[in-house]
Design a protein around this motif. Sequence first.
Motif, mmCIF file in Angstrom:
data_model
loop_
_atom_site.group_PDB
_atom_site.id
_atom_site.type_symbol
_atom_site.label_atom_id
_atom_site.label_comp_id
_atom_site.label_asym_id
_atom_site.label_seq_id
_atom_site.Cartn_x
_atom_site.Cartn_y
_atom_site.Cartn_z
ATOM 1 N N SER A 5 0.843 -1.193 0.000
ATOM 2 C CA SER A 5 0.000 0.000 0.000
ATOM 3 C C SER A 5 0.880 1.245 0.000
ATOM 4 C CB SER A 5 -0.944 0.002 1.202
ATOM 5 O OG SER A 5 -0.220 0.073 2.393
ATOM 6 N N SER A 6 0.412 2.230 -0.669
ATOM 7 C CA SER A 6 1.180 3.464 -0.780
ATOM 8 C C SER A 6 0.836 4.401 0.376
ATOM 9 C CB SER A 6 0.862 4.148 -2.118
ATOM 10 O OG SER A 6 -0.479 4.579 -2.119
ATOM 11 N N ALA A 7 1.636 5.440 0.520
ATOM 12 C CA ALA A 7 1.379 6.447 1.550
ATOM 13 C C ALA A 7 0.011 7.090 1.319
ATOM 14 C CB ALA A 7 2.473 7.496 1.536
ATOM 15 N N LYS A 8 -0.376 7.229 0.052
ATOM 16 C CA LYS A 8 -1.674 7.817 -0.278
ATOM 17 C C LYS A 8 -2.810 6.951 0.265
ATOM 18 C CE LYS A 8 -4.220 9.592 -4.236
ATOM 19 N NZ LYS A 8 -4.245 9.744 -5.682
ATOM 20 N N GLU A 9 -2.689 5.631 0.174
ATOM 21 C CA GLU A 9 -3.708 4.715 0.688
ATOM 22 C C GLU A 9 -3.839 4.812 2.200
ATOM 23 O OE1 GLU A 9 -6.072 2.457 -0.452
ATOM 24 O OE2 GLU A 9 -5.725 3.475 -2.336
ATOM 25 N N LYS A 10 -2.740 5.008 2.882
ATOM 26 C CA LYS A 10 -2.769 5.099 4.346
ATOM 27 C C LYS A 10 -3.590 6.301 4.811
ATOM 28 C CE LYS A 10 1.645 2.851 5.151
ATOM 29 N NZ LYS A 10 3.013 3.004 5.606
ATOM 30 N N GLU A 11 -3.607 7.351 4.012
ATOM 31 C CA GLU A 11 -4.346 8.564 4.364
ATOM 32 C C GLU A 11 -5.789 8.534 3.865
ATOM 33 O OE1 GLU A 11 -2.024 11.778 2.838
ATOM 34 O OE2 GLU A 11 -0.256 11.174 3.971
ATOM 35 N N ASN A 12 -6.142 7.572 3.039
ATOM 36 C CA ASN A 12 -7.466 7.476 2.443
ATOM 37 C C ASN A 12 -8.422 6.820 3.445
ATOM 38 O OD1 ASN A 12 -9.761 6.987 0.976
ATOM 39 N ND2 ASN A 12 -8.734 5.864 -0.676
ATOM 40 N N PRO A 13 -9.452 7.532 3.932
ATOM 41 C CA PRO A 13 -10.384 6.951 4.909
ATOM 42 C C PRO A 13 -11.260 5.841 4.314
ATOM 43 C CG PRO A 13 -11.123 9.126 4.261
ATOM 44 C CD PRO A 13 -9.779 8.920 3.617
ATOM 45 N N SER A 15 -10.126 3.518 2.243
ATOM 46 C CA SER A 15 -9.239 2.441 1.818
ATOM 47 C C SER A 15 -9.677 1.099 2.406
ATOM 48 C CB SER A 15 -7.805 2.743 2.261
ATOM 49 O OG SER A 15 -6.971 1.647 1.947
#
Length: 157
Positions: A5-13, A15
């Motif tokens: 998972s990318s850093a962008k996915e970690k911030e996506n609520p 996800s």
Amino acid sequence: MFPFSSAKEKENPNSEFFLKNLVLTTLNVFFAGTETVSTTMRYGFLILLKYPEIEDKVHQEIDQVIGRNRGPNMEDRPNMPYTEAVIHEIQRFADMIPMGLARRVIRDTHFRGYTLPKVWLLAQWTFAKSLGPFCPPGDEGAKAGALDAAPGVQYQN
């Protein structure tokens, strides 16, 4: 959290990449797979007990192709048509999930002149395929097609 998972996915609520989902998905795959495989094998053993002549032919084919000094491998499969046919017939006859698994379209979809709305659930009906009796390879029922042995069933491929 997840190596893929990318850093962008970690911030996506929204996800799907979170620990609870991973654990539940893994448990679903494990338990669903375990139950269907064990039940199919149970049916297979019971069918082979009922038809010892089929078990003898499968055993002969295994002895001829694999022998007794090694384990089977994928290269043996094309050389074992009778065994594969018996396995397929057991899977057809047992039919663990006759209604298939429900699917949902993710957006309004147009398919072959039909509109499938986003909220619509799709299910395949495989039960009709399993109505016929067990038809071992070489049996007249198997030659004609197992569905021909099921009274009142019409099926088109």
